[in-house]
Design an enzyme around this catalytic site. Structure first.
Site, PDB file in Angstrom:
ATOM      1  N   GLU A 174     -19.276  36.698 -14.250  1.00 23.58           N
ATOM      2  CA  GLU A 174     -18.778  34.511 -14.369  1.00 23.58           C
ATOM      3  C   GLU A 174     -19.323  33.881 -13.661  1.00 23.58           C
ATOM      4  OE1 GLU A 174     -15.729  33.660 -16.777  1.00 23.58           O
ATOM      5  OE2 GLU A 174     -14.746  33.665 -15.532  1.00 23.58           O
ATOM      6  N   LYS A 208     -17.476  31.773 -10.812  1.00 31.59           N
ATOM      7  CA  LYS A 208     -15.863  31.528 -10.646  1.00 31.59           C
ATOM      8  C   LYS A 208     -15.767  31.203  -9.323  1.00 31.59           C
ATOM      9  CE  LYS A 208     -11.482  32.516 -12.660  1.00 31.59           C
ATOM     10  NZ  LYS A 208     -10.903  34.627 -13.207  1.00 31.59           N
ATOM     11  N   LYS A 253     -17.903  28.009 -19.794  1.00 32.65           N
ATOM     12  CA  LYS A 253     -16.566  28.414 -19.902  1.00 32.65           C
ATOM     13  C   LYS A 253     -15.296  26.973 -19.504  1.00 32.65           C
ATOM     14  CE  LYS A 253     -12.926  32.193 -18.763  1.00 32.65           C
ATOM     15  NZ  LYS A 253     -12.921  33.148 -18.309  1.00 32.65           N
ATOM     16  N   GLU A 288     -11.306  32.689 -27.997  1.00 35.68           N
ATOM     17  CA  GLU A 288     -10.336  33.023 -27.120  1.00 35.68           C
ATOM     18  C   GLU A 288      -8.495  33.310 -27.341  1.00 35.68           C
ATOM     19  OE1 GLU A 288     -10.790  32.740 -22.389  1.00 35.68           O
ATOM     20  OE2 GLU A 288      -8.458  31.958 -22.650  1.00 35.68           O
ATOM     21  N   ASN A 346      -7.795  37.788 -24.502  1.00 32.82           N
ATOM     22  CA  ASN A 346      -7.383  37.410 -22.302  1.00 32.82           C
ATOM     23  C   ASN A 346      -5.929  38.033 -21.925  1.00 32.82           C
ATOM     24  OD1 ASN A 346      -6.929  36.439 -19.973  1.00 32.82           O
ATOM     25  ND2 ASN A 346      -8.013  34.021 -20.382  1.00 32.82           N
ATOM     26  N   GLU A 350     -11.607  40.147 -22.005  1.00 36.22           N
ATOM     27  CA  GLU A 350     -11.223  39.779 -20.850  1.00 36.22           C
ATOM     28  C   GLU A 350     -10.231  39.621 -20.388  1.00 36.22           C
ATOM     29  OE1 GLU A 350     -11.292  35.429 -21.999  1.00 36.22           O
ATOM     30  OE2 GLU A 350     -12.858  35.467 -23.833  1.00 36.22           O
ATOM     31  N   SER A 351     -10.439  39.316 -18.405  1.00 32.49           N
ATOM     32  CA  SER A 351      -9.801  39.691 -17.963  1.00 32.49           C
ATOM     33  C   SER A 351      -9.574  41.663 -17.264  1.00 32.49           C
ATOM     34  CB  SER A 351      -8.153  39.031 -17.849  1.00 32.49           C
ATOM     35  OG  SER A 351      -9.056  37.465 -17.829  1.00 32.49           O
TER      36      SER A 351
END
Length: 268
Positions: free
Chosen positions: A54, A56, A116, A165, A186, A216-217
């Protein structure tokens, strides 16, 4: 008002300005001139665990993460490291991203690119396609069920692969009812910004094998990739660990290597 509600309110304000500048018809013309969208699903369904890396700059929970003066160069490093896809944050107020970042990344890499953002309208899907995106994030928590179902269908109709998500059991059910087959779990609650690292392990068994599961995360290094694989992940999405590191290409390569480790073949 939750953090998510506040973010979406800002997104809608900014969206109104863009819609005033560019009509939907003009946006569709640009989108239809793009090369056909790339399909990430064959790679995501292959053996091992794929990495979505990503771009970010910031987040509501951590503030500024990295300046990223050249998002295309960063994305190229990710791709050279073996990333299966690139995620680009395009929300400006809280994440410091723009659609120009996505356009720059699309022009530089040959792997699928994910927009995103906090998408609540079909206009934003057309924006994503016009900027060259192949995938678009749809957050269940930000959408009523009819809107979610409509956006999943519209995304596919214009060539985008929707990454849907979820954060809890109810949202998994809603994602499946909407026909999602690429589901991201997430670990961060977007209403409170708290992280629960047990979220993926809890929700993964509710996602059937015909769907691709994205963790995710919470990916801090190769050991987390292997652990997520053990819990049933096909893909991991990694942002903060990469943008805060000194060598994003090498970091991605390490994560990709972990994703092809023999241990991940025991994925559920």
């Amino acid at each position: 008002m939750s953090v998510l509600d506040d973010i979406v309110a800002g997104v809608l304000e900014d969206l109104e300005e863009r819609m005033a500048r560019t009509s939907l018809d003009d946006l569709k013309i640009v989108a239809n001139r793009q090369d056909p969208a790339l399909d990430p699903m064959p790679t995501f369904r292959a053996d091992g665990v794929s990495v979505i890396a990503e771009v970010k700059r910031a987040s509501p929970s951590k503030g500024a993460l990295a300046s990223i003066k050249d998002p295309a160069a960063l994305a190229a490093d990710y791709a050279d490291g073996g990333a299966a896809a690139i995620s680009v944050l395009t929300e400006e107020r809280r994440f410091g991203g723009t659609l120009d970042d996505l356009k720059a990344v699309r022009a530089r890499v040959d792997v699928p690119v994910l927009r995103k953002d906090f998408i609540t309208t079909s206009y934003q899907l057309w924006e994503a396609r016009a900027a060259g995106a192949d995938m678009a994030l749809l957050i269940v928590a930000a959408l009523e069920q009819p809107a979610l179902e409509s956006l999943v269908e519209r995304a596919r109709s214009i060539g985008l692969t929707p990454l849907v998500e979820v954060h809890d059991e109810d949202e998994v059910a809603r994602a499946l009812d909407a026909g999602a087959d690429l589901i991201g779990v997430n670990a961060r609650n977007l209403k409170t910004l708290e992280v629960d690292r047990s979220t993926f392990e809890r929700l993964a068994p509710l996602i059937p094998d015909h769907a691709v599961r994205v963790a995710e995360s919470g990916v801090r290094g190769p050991h987390d990739v292997i652990e997520y694989a053990r819990q049933g992940a096909h893909v991991v999405l990694v942002g903060e660990t990469l943008v805060r590191g000194d060598d994003p290409r090498a970091t991605v390569a390490d994560l990709v290597a972990a994703g092809s480790h023999p241990a991940v073949q025991q994925r559920g």
